[in-house]
Scaffold this motif. Structure first.
Motif, PDB file in Angstrom:
ATOM      1  N   GLY A 263      45.681  24.969  48.622  1.00  0.00           N
ATOM      2  CA  GLY A 263      46.165  26.314  48.776  1.00  0.00           C
ATOM      3  C   GLY A 263      45.531  26.976  50.008  1.00  0.00           C
ATOM      4  N   TRP A 264      45.927  28.432  50.253  1.00  0.00           N
ATOM      5  CA  TRP A 264      45.346  29.088  51.370  1.00  0.00           C
ATOM      6  C   TRP A 264      45.068  30.318  50.797  1.00  0.00           C
ATOM      7  N   ALA A 265      44.057  31.069  51.440  1.00  0.00           N
ATOM      8  CA  ALA A 265      43.586  32.355  51.242  1.00  0.00           C
ATOM      9  C   ALA A 265      43.782  33.074  52.367  1.00  0.00           C
ATOM     10  N   ARG A 266      44.221  34.490  52.276  1.00  0.00           N
ATOM     11  CA  ARG A 266      44.437  35.336  53.500  1.00  0.00           C
ATOM     12  C   ARG A 266      43.532  36.532  53.203  1.00  0.00           C
ATOM     13  N   LEU A 267      42.335  36.856  54.384  1.00  0.00           N
ATOM     14  CA  LEU A 267      41.684  37.917  54.044  1.00  0.00           C
ATOM     15  C   LEU A 267      41.998  38.922  55.214  1.00  0.00           C
ATOM     16  N   GLN A 268      42.364  40.069  54.868  1.00  0.00           N
ATOM     17  CA  GLN A 268      42.670  41.056  55.817  1.00  0.00           C
ATOM     18  C   GLN A 268      41.845  42.327  55.413  1.00  0.00           C
TER      19      GLN A 268
ATOM     20  N   VAL B 203      40.382  46.199  52.105  1.00  0.00           N
ATOM     21  CA  VAL B 203      40.386  44.899  52.472  1.00  0.00           C
ATOM     22  C   VAL B 203      41.130  44.262  51.243  1.00  0.00           C
ATOM     23  N   THR B 204      41.973  43.075  51.890  1.00  0.00           N
ATOM     24  CA  THR B 204      43.029  42.591  50.870  1.00  0.00           C
ATOM     25  C   THR B 204      42.975  41.105  50.826  1.00  0.00           C
ATOM     26  N   VAL B 205      42.822  40.616  49.929  1.00  0.00           N
ATOM     27  CA  VAL B 205      42.843  39.259  49.722  1.00  0.00           C
ATOM     28  C   VAL B 205      44.185  38.636  48.863  1.00  0.00           C
ATOM     29  N   THR B 206      44.690  37.679  49.558  1.00  0.00           N
ATOM     30  CA  THR B 206      46.144  37.221  49.147  1.00  0.00           C
ATOM     31  C   THR B 206      45.932  35.691  48.971  1.00  0.00           C
ATOM     32  N   ASP B 207      46.758  35.161  48.088  1.00  0.00           N
ATOM     33  CA  ASP B 207      47.079  33.748  47.906  1.00  0.00           C
ATOM     34  C   ASP B 207      48.408  33.633  47.623  1.00  0.00           C
ATOM     35  N   THR B 208      48.947  32.389  47.465  1.00  0.00           N
ATOM     36  CA  THR B 208      50.406  31.999  46.937  1.00  0.00           C
ATOM     37  C   THR B 208      50.071  31.195  45.935  1.00  0.00           C
ATOM     38  N   GLY B 209      49.075  31.132  44.954  1.00  0.00           N
ATOM     39  CA  GLY B 209      48.856  30.391  43.834  1.00  0.00           C
ATOM     40  C   GLY B 209      49.482  30.649  42.749  1.00  0.00           C
ATOM     41  N   CYS B 210      49.199  30.294  41.545  1.00  0.00           N
ATOM     42  CA  CYS B 210      49.583  30.654  40.268  1.00  0.00           C
ATOM     43  C   CYS B 210      49.816  31.979  39.549  1.00  0.00           C
ATOM     44  N   GLY B 211      49.069  32.924  40.128  1.00  0.00           N
ATOM     45  CA  GLY B 211      49.054  34.390  39.560  1.00  0.00           C
ATOM     46  C   GLY B 211      47.879  34.404  38.500  1.00  0.00           C
ATOM     47  N   ILE B 212      47.546  35.620  37.998  1.00  0.00           N
ATOM     48  CA  ILE B 212      46.616  35.823  37.017  1.00  0.00           C
ATOM     49  C   ILE B 212      47.302  36.007  35.673  1.00  0.00           C
ATOM     50  N   PRO B 213      46.999  35.290  34.717  1.00  0.00           N
ATOM     51  CA  PRO B 213      47.637  35.292  33.385  1.00  0.00           C
ATOM     52  C   PRO B 213      47.471  36.809  32.870  1.00  0.00           C
ATOM     53  N   GLN B 214      48.691  37.305  32.436  1.00  0.00           N
ATOM     54  CA  GLN B 214      48.697  38.442  31.503  1.00  0.00           C
ATOM     55  C   GLN B 214      47.609  38.715  30.596  1.00  0.00           C
ATOM     56  N   THR B 215      47.242  37.670  30.092  1.00  0.00           N
ATOM     57  CA  THR B 215      46.310  37.857  29.045  1.00  0.00           C
ATOM     58  C   THR B 215      44.656  37.943  29.290  1.00  0.00           C
ATOM     59  N   ARG B 216      44.792  38.053  30.712  1.00  0.00           N
ATOM     60  CA  ARG B 216      43.258  38.062  31.029  1.00  0.00           C
ATOM     61  C   ARG B 216      42.511  39.377  30.295  1.00  0.00           C
ATOM     62  N   PRO B 217      41.125  39.142  30.016  1.00  0.00           N
ATOM     63  CA  PRO B 217      40.352  40.233  29.157  1.00  0.00           C
ATOM     64  C   PRO B 217      40.261  41.159  30.274  1.00  0.00           C
ATOM     65  N   ARG B 218      40.245  42.480  29.885  1.00  0.00           N
ATOM     66  CA  ARG B 218      39.942  43.735  30.524  1.00  0.00           C
ATOM     67  C   ARG B 218      38.563  44.026  30.727  1.00  0.00           C
ATOM     68  N   ARG B 219      37.868  43.538  29.676  1.00  0.00           N
ATOM     69  CA  ARG B 219      36.158  43.557  29.805  1.00  0.00           C
ATOM     70  C   ARG B 219      35.552  42.199  29.516  1.00  0.00           C
ATOM     71  N   ALA B 220      34.750  41.843  30.291  1.00  0.00           N
ATOM     72  CA  ALA B 220      34.048  40.845  30.044  1.00  0.00           C
ATOM     73  C   ALA B 220      32.928  40.994  29.024  1.00  0.00           C
ATOM     74  N   SER B 221      32.909  39.980  28.205  1.00  0.00           N
ATOM     75  CA  SER B 221      31.781  39.913  27.079  1.00  0.00           C
ATOM     76  C   SER B 221      30.943  38.565  26.937  1.00  0.00           C
ATOM     77  N   ALA B 222      30.081  38.482  26.155  1.00  0.00           N
ATOM     78  CA  ALA B 222      29.364  37.272  26.013  1.00  0.00           C
ATOM     79  C   ALA B 222      30.197  36.093  25.494  1.00  0.00           C
ATOM     80  N   HIS B 223      31.319  36.329  25.014  1.00  0.00           N
ATOM     81  CA  HIS B 223      32.244  35.707  24.231  1.00  0.00           C
ATOM     82  C   HIS B 223      33.550  35.054  25.215  1.00  0.00           C
ATOM     83  N   THR B 224      33.518  35.424  26.360  1.00  0.00           N
ATOM     84  CA  THR B 224      34.616  34.950  27.393  1.00  0.00           C
ATOM     85  C   THR B 224      33.794  34.095  28.322  1.00  0.00           C
ATOM     86  N   SER B 225      34.795  33.217  28.785  1.00  0.00           N
ATOM     87  CA  SER B 225      34.320  32.594  29.963  1.00  0.00           C
ATOM     88  C   SER B 225      34.890  33.062  31.154  1.00  0.00           C
TER      89      SER B 225
END
Length: 173
Positions: free
Chosen positions: A95-100, A110-132
């Motif tokens: 795939g490709w990344a576009r930097l503007q 600054v805008t970073v764009t891709d045409t990939g699979c998207g970010i899952p709706q279930t992504r954690p809003r806060r990182a913790s020691a228990h997340t990868s």
């Protein structure tokens, strides 16, 4: 690819040859009393290519009257967004990344764009020691003045805006 525009949404030329990254340095113009500068690059979504985009952004930022802290925050957040493209956007590895990047008045966007699979709706809003992982987008949101993320199965756009004091306080006249 670099594209220089003297006014928003006015394309004055771009290099669209497939597979070629920027060969022309970014340009600057003065529109009234406000310097306008843009950078646009397209690269394969590979870690070494993302590092190359970071270096190009750093050189572009060096042309702006920014303080070191603002330059650091912009570079850090942008590289996080680019690293996310390389790590997550294309599970099949292709795939490709576009930097503007643009500076208009007292703002750097600054805008970073891709045409990939998207970010899952279930992504954690806060990182913790228990997340990868999960810390990149949180970090981006902490070091920007505004972050907008548009994601779907057709790709992701991360738009980051800063209003550094060095640009607000500068009196061009």
């Amino acid at each position: 690819m670099y594209r220089h525009t003297s006014e928003p949404d006015v394309d004055v030329g771009q290099n669209t040859e497939a597979g070629q990254t920027g060969a022309t340095p970014p340009a600057r113009t003065v529109a009234g009393a406000v310097a306008t500068s843009t950078l646009e690059e397209l690269a394969p979504a590979l870690p070494n290519e993302m590092a190359d985009l970071r270096r190009k952004l750093t050189r572009w930022l060096a042309e702006l009257p920014l303080d070191p802290a603002s330059t650091h925050d912009i570079t850090l957040a942008t590289y996080e967004a680019l690293a996310n493209v390389a790590a997550h956007a294309y599970p099949d590895g292709h795939g490709w990344a576009r930097l503007q990047a643009s500076r208009a008045g007292d703002a750097v966007t600054v805008t970073v764009t891709d045409t990939g699979c998207g970010i899952p709706q279930t992504r954690p809003r806060r990182a913790s020691a228990h997340t990868s992982g999960g810390r990149g987008l949180v970090l981006i949101e902490k070091v920007t003045d505004q972050t907008d993320i548009d994601t779907s199965e057709a790709g992701t756009t991360v738009r980051m805006t800063w209003r550094p004091a060095a640009l607000r306080d500068r009196n061009p006249g």
